[in-house]
Design a protein around this motif. Structure first.
Motif, mmCIF file in Angstrom:
data_model
loop_
_atom_site.group_PDB
_atom_site.id
_atom_site.type_symbol
_atom_site.label_atom_id
_atom_site.label_comp_id
_atom_site.label_asym_id
_atom_site.label_seq_id
_atom_site.Cartn_x
_atom_site.Cartn_y
_atom_site.Cartn_z
ATOM 1 N N PRO A 133 0.831 -1.205 0.000
ATOM 2 C CA PRO A 133 0.000 0.000 0.000
ATOM 3 C C PRO A 133 0.868 1.259 0.000
ATOM 4 O O PRO A 133 2.054 1.213 0.363
ATOM 5 N N ALA A 134 0.276 2.367 -0.375
ATOM 6 C CA ALA A 134 0.946 3.656 -0.193
ATOM 7 C C ALA A 134 1.213 3.821 1.294
ATOM 8 O O ALA A 134 0.460 3.308 2.130
ATOM 9 N N ARG A 135 2.299 4.531 1.634
ATOM 10 C CA ARG A 135 2.620 4.636 3.060
ATOM 11 C C ARG A 135 3.377 5.916 3.366
ATOM 12 O O ARG A 135 4.187 6.386 2.577
ATOM 13 N N THR A 136 3.111 6.442 4.551
ATOM 14 C CA THR A 136 3.871 7.539 5.135
ATOM 15 C C THR A 136 4.403 7.042 6.466
ATOM 16 O O THR A 136 3.680 6.389 7.218
ATOM 17 N N CYS A 137 5.664 7.331 6.758
ATOM 18 C CA CYS A 137 6.257 6.956 8.035
ATOM 19 C C CYS A 137 6.768 8.229 8.698
ATOM 20 O O CYS A 137 7.499 9.010 8.080
ATOM 21 N N ILE A 138 6.378 8.426 9.943
ATOM 22 C CA ILE A 138 6.614 9.688 10.633
ATOM 23 C C ILE A 138 7.338 9.424 11.947
ATOM 24 O O ILE A 138 6.953 8.534 12.712
ATOM 25 N N GLY A 139 8.365 10.210 12.229
ATOM 26 C CA GLY A 139 9.023 10.172 13.526
ATOM 27 C C GLY A 139 8.284 11.077 14.491
ATOM 28 O O GLY A 139 7.961 12.213 14.155
ATOM 29 N N VAL A 140 7.999 10.570 15.678
ATOM 30 C CA VAL A 140 7.254 11.322 16.690
ATOM 31 C C VAL A 140 8.011 11.291 18.010
ATOM 32 O O VAL A 140 8.879 10.444 18.215
ATOM 33 N N THR A 141 7.667 12.200 18.904
ATOM 34 C CA THR A 141 8.362 12.262 20.196
ATOM 35 C C THR A 141 7.787 11.302 21.226
ATOM 36 O O THR A 141 8.446 11.028 22.229
ATOM 37 N N GLY A 142 6.586 10.807 21.012
ATOM 38 C CA GLY A 142 6.001 9.874 21.959
ATOM 39 C C GLY A 142 4.713 9.281 21.430
ATOM 40 O O GLY A 142 4.068 9.857 20.558
ATOM 41 N N LEU A 143 4.368 8.098 21.938
ATOM 42 C CA LEU A 143 3.126 7.412 21.589
ATOM 43 C C LEU A 143 2.459 6.921 22.874
ATOM 44 O O LEU A 143 3.112 6.755 23.907
ATOM 45 N N ALA A 144 1.173 6.639 22.787
ATOM 46 C CA ALA A 144 0.441 6.079 23.920
ATOM 47 C C ALA A 144 1.120 4.800 24.391
ATOM 48 O O ALA A 144 1.731 4.077 23.597
ATOM 49 N N CYS A 145 1.006 4.524 25.660
ATOM 50 C CA CYS A 145 1.541 3.307 26.286
ATOM 51 C C CYS A 145 3.064 3.221 26.206
ATOM 52 O O CYS A 145 3.633 2.155 26.408
ATOM 53 N N ASP A 146 3.728 4.324 25.875
ATOM 54 C CA ASP A 146 5.184 4.326 25.674
ATOM 55 C C ASP A 146 5.619 3.348 24.593
ATOM 56 O O ASP A 146 6.712 2.777 24.638
ATOM 57 N N ALA A 147 4.760 3.151 23.589
ATOM 58 C CA ALA A 147 5.068 2.248 22.483
ATOM 59 C C ALA A 147 6.154 2.839 21.590
ATOM 60 O O ALA A 147 6.353 4.058 21.537
ATOM 61 N N LEU A 148 6.836 1.961 20.863
ATOM 62 C CA LEU A 148 7.836 2.368 19.881
ATOM 63 C C LEU A 148 7.216 2.615 18.513
ATOM 64 O O LEU A 148 7.780 3.336 17.695
ATOM 65 N N VAL A 149 6.048 1.990 18.258
ATOM 66 C CA VAL A 149 5.427 2.054 16.935
ATOM 67 C C VAL A 149 3.908 2.048 17.061
ATOM 68 O O VAL A 149 3.339 1.428 17.955
ATOM 69 N N GLU A 150 3.283 2.772 16.163
ATOM 70 C CA GLU A 150 1.824 2.752 15.975
ATOM 71 C C GLU A 150 1.597 2.787 14.477
ATOM 72 O O GLU A 150 2.295 3.498 13.751
ATOM 73 N N ILE A 151 0.618 2.022 14.000
ATOM 74 C CA ILE A 151 0.314 1.972 12.572
ATOM 75 C C ILE A 151 -1.194 2.034 12.399
ATOM 76 O O ILE A 151 -1.939 1.398 13.144
ATOM 77 N N ASP A 152 -1.638 2.818 11.400
ATOM 78 C CA ASP A 152 -3.051 2.824 11.040
ATOM 79 C C ASP A 152 -3.218 2.502 9.560
ATOM 80 O O ASP A 152 -2.251 2.553 8.800
ATOM 81 N N PHE A 153 -4.423 2.120 9.176
ATOM 82 C CA PHE A 153 -4.722 1.700 7.800
ATOM 83 C C PHE A 153 -5.904 2.480 7.244
ATOM 84 O O PHE A 153 -6.834 2.815 7.975
ATOM 85 N N ILE A 154 -5.862 2.677 5.937
ATOM 86 C CA ILE A 154 -7.046 3.028 5.152
ATOM 87 C C ILE A 154 -7.248 1.869 4.185
ATOM 88 O O ILE A 154 -6.311 1.460 3.490
ATOM 89 N N ALA A 155 -8.454 1.337 4.187
ATOM 90 C CA ALA A 155 -8.778 0.206 3.304
ATOM 91 C C ALA A 155 -9.996 0.564 2.475
ATOM 92 O O ALA A 155 -10.719 1.526 2.770
ATOM 93 N N ARG A 156 -10.223 -0.214 1.450
ATOM 94 C CA ARG A 156 -11.404 -0.027 0.582
ATOM 95 C C ARG A 156 -12.090 -1.369 0.446
ATOM 96 O O ARG A 156 -11.472 -2.355 0.061
#
Length: 135
Positions: free
Chosen positions: A107-130
């Motif tokens: 799929p098309a993708r964007t990857c972004i560096g962030v300063t923090g995520l919920a639960c002190d996670a290292l990664v979060e990913i979301d999807f758009i589907a059809r």
């Protein structure tokens, strides 16, 4: 297709860490909320250690949501990935992420560096589907 919005809560998916639906759907477009590397059915379980284990848990959680809606990875058209340690974890996350998709059909993708995520996670990913059109 109906023009009303459907709000999905998937029974087998992880408990949301904030106030959101697991996904929303309108006119065949599906927006899957970013998943954390939390364990379905065990809200108190510690997060897996390391970017590979967390990426695997996040992708598996996303698959649970898709499956609960009657969809699969083949229906994903766009992805956003968020990393708290971008330089350190980007390559390792990519290898594991790509292993979930059929070669040449990413799929098309964007990857972004962030300063923090919920639960002190290292990664979060979301999807758009059809959702596929009915035959």
């Amino acid at each position: 297709m109906s023009s009303s919005t459907k709000f999905w809560m998937i029974e087998d998916a992880p408990t949301p860490v904030a106030t959101f639906s697991h996904a929303t759907e309108r006119d065949g477009w599906v927006f899957v909320t970013g998943q954390m590397p939390t364990t379905p059915g065990d809200d108190d379980a510690p997060l897996p250690e390391g970017i590979e284990a967390q990426t695997r848990r996040v992708m598996d959680n996303l698959i649970i949501v898709l499956k609960g809606m009657g969809l699969g990875l083949q229906d994903v058209v766009a992805v956003r990935a968020f990393l708290t340690e971008f330089k350190r974890d980007y390559d390792a996350m990519n290898v594991l992420y790509a292993s979930y998709f059929e070669p040449g059909k990413l799929p098309a993708r964007t990857c972004i560096g962030v300063t923090g995520l919920a639960c002190d996670a290292l990664v979060e990913i979301d999807f758009i589907a059809r959702r596929p059109a009915a035959a």
